[in-house]
Design an enzyme around this catalytic site. Structure first.
Site, short mmCIF file in Angstrom:
data_model
loop_
_atom_site.label_atom_id
_atom_site.label_comp_id
_atom_site.label_asym_id
_atom_site.label_seq_id
_atom_site.Cartn_x
_atom_site.Cartn_y
_atom_site.Cartn_z
N GLY A 17 0.73 -1.40 0.00
CA GLY A 17 -0.03 0.06 0.14
C GLY A 17 0.72 1.29 -0.01
N HIS A 115 2.02 1.10 -13.28
CA HIS A 115 2.68 0.03 -13.61
C HIS A 115 4.38 0.33 -13.66
CE1 HIS A 115 3.71 -3.81 -15.70
NE2 HIS A 115 4.63 -2.98 -16.47
N GLU A 185 6.81 6.07 -8.61
CA GLU A 185 5.61 5.49 -8.70
C GLU A 185 4.87 6.33 -7.92
OE1 GLU A 185 4.30 1.24 -8.57
OE2 GLU A 185 6.35 1.02 -9.19
C1 GRF Z 1 4.74 -2.14 -6.47
O1 GRF Z 1 5.96 -3.25 -7.04
C2 GRF Z 1 4.50 -1.56 -7.74
O2 GRF Z 1 5.53 -1.44 -8.54
C3 GRF Z 1 3.27 -2.00 -8.31
O3 GRF Z 1 2.56 -2.55 -7.01
C4 GRF Z 1 3.63 -2.84 -6.25
C5 GRF Z 1 3.17 -2.78 -4.78
O4 GRF Z 1 2.82 -1.51 -4.45
N1 GRF Z 1 2.59 -0.94 -8.75
P1 GRF Z 1 2.33 -1.10 -3.13
O5 GRF Z 1 3.24 -0.66 -2.28
O6 GRF Z 1 1.36 -2.13 -2.58
O7 GRF Z 1 1.41 0.19 -3.70
#
Ligand code: GRF
Length: 202
Positions: A17, A115, A185
Site C-alpha cells: 500500500g 505499472h 511511482e
Molecule cells: C509495486 O511493486 C508497484 O510497482 C506496483 O505494485 C507493487 C506494490 O505497490 N504498482 P504498493 O506498495 O502495494 O502500492
C-alpha cells in the site's frame, strides 16, 4: 461561494500500500486537493494497505475471492461496493488481480493503474512486480520507469496518462531498481490522478 464537490476515488490494493499511502499523503498535504478516498478494497486479507486505510479512518474492506465461485462473481461484488460510493475514479494501486471485462466495462475511462515500467514495453499478462524489473535488467536497456495508464480490456495497454523515466545504474539489481522506481511511482500516481481530474476526463 459553495465548496466545489469533492472528487471521489476508490482504491484497489493487494499489498503493502505504498502507492495508496502516496495518495493519502497528497490529499493530506493539499497537493491532491478536492479529492477523497471513498473506499479501499483488497483481495488480500493481510494487505498492509488495509491497515494504512484504517489508520487514516478511510473505509476499507477485504473481499475474499474464495467466497465466490468465479472471477466474474467476485468482480460483481466489487462493482456493487464501488457503486455504493458513486466514485469518479477507480485507482489500481498495487492490485494484482486481473479485472474481468464486466468490471472494466462498468467504469469506462474511469479506471487507472500504475505499472513499474515504461509501457508499452515490459507490460502485459504476467508482467508484474519483480518479473518486470528482471526482464528490464535482462534486456540491457539503460532506463526504465513507471507508467500511469487507463485500464482497458487489454492488460497494460490503455492510453498512457503520465510516465516517469528512471535511470538504470551500473550494478543495479531487481531490488535496487524496484526501490528507485517505486519512489517515482508514488509521485507519478498522484500526478496521474491530478491529470485525470484536470483534463475533466473524469
Ligand atoms: C509495486 O511493486 C508497484 O510497482 C506496483 O505494485 C507493487 C506494490 O505497490 N504498482 P504498493 O506498495 O502495494 O502500492
Amino acid at each position: 461561494m459553495s465548496e466545489p464537490t469533492k472528487k471521489k476515488i476508490a482504491v484497489l490494493v493487494s499489498g503493502t500500500g505504498t502507492n495508496l499511502q502516496a495518495i493519502i499523503d497528497a490529499i493530506k498535504s493539499g497537493s491532491l486537493n478536492n479529492t477523497e478516498i471513498s473506499i479501499v478494497i483488497s483481495n488480500k486479507k493481510d494487505a498492509y494497505a488495509l491497515k494504512r486505510a484504517e489508520a487514516e479512518g478511510i473505509k476499507n474492506v477485504f473481499v475474499n475471492p474464495k467466497d465466490f465461485s468465479n472471477n466474474l462473481d467476485f468482480d460483481k461484488k466489487l462493482i456493487e461496493i464501488i457503486n455504493n460510493y458513486g466514485v469518479d475514479l477507480v485507482v489500481l494501486a498495487g492490485y494484482t488481480k486481473i479485472l474481468t471485462k464486466v468490471f472494466v466495462d462498468s467504469f469506462p475511462n474511469k479506471i487507472i493503474n500504475i505499472h513499474p515500467a515504461l509501457l508499452p514495453d515490459f507490460g502485459g499478462k504476467g508482467m508484474y512486480g519483480s518479473k518486470v524489473h528482471e526482464a528490464v535488467l535482462k534486456s540491457g536497456i539503460k532506463e526504465s520507469g513507471c507508467t500511469v495508464h487507463f485500464v482497458t480490456n487489454e492488460v497494460d495497454n490503455g492510453p498512457i496518462i503520465f510516465q516517469t523515466k528512471v535511470p538504470i545504474l551500473e550494478g543495479d539489481t531487481v531490488d535496487s531498481l524496484s526501490k528507485r522506481i517505486l519512489k517515482e511511482e508514488h509521485k507519478s500516481l498522484v500526478e496521474g490522478i491530478k491529470k485525470c481530474f484536470s483534463l475533466h476526463v473524469i
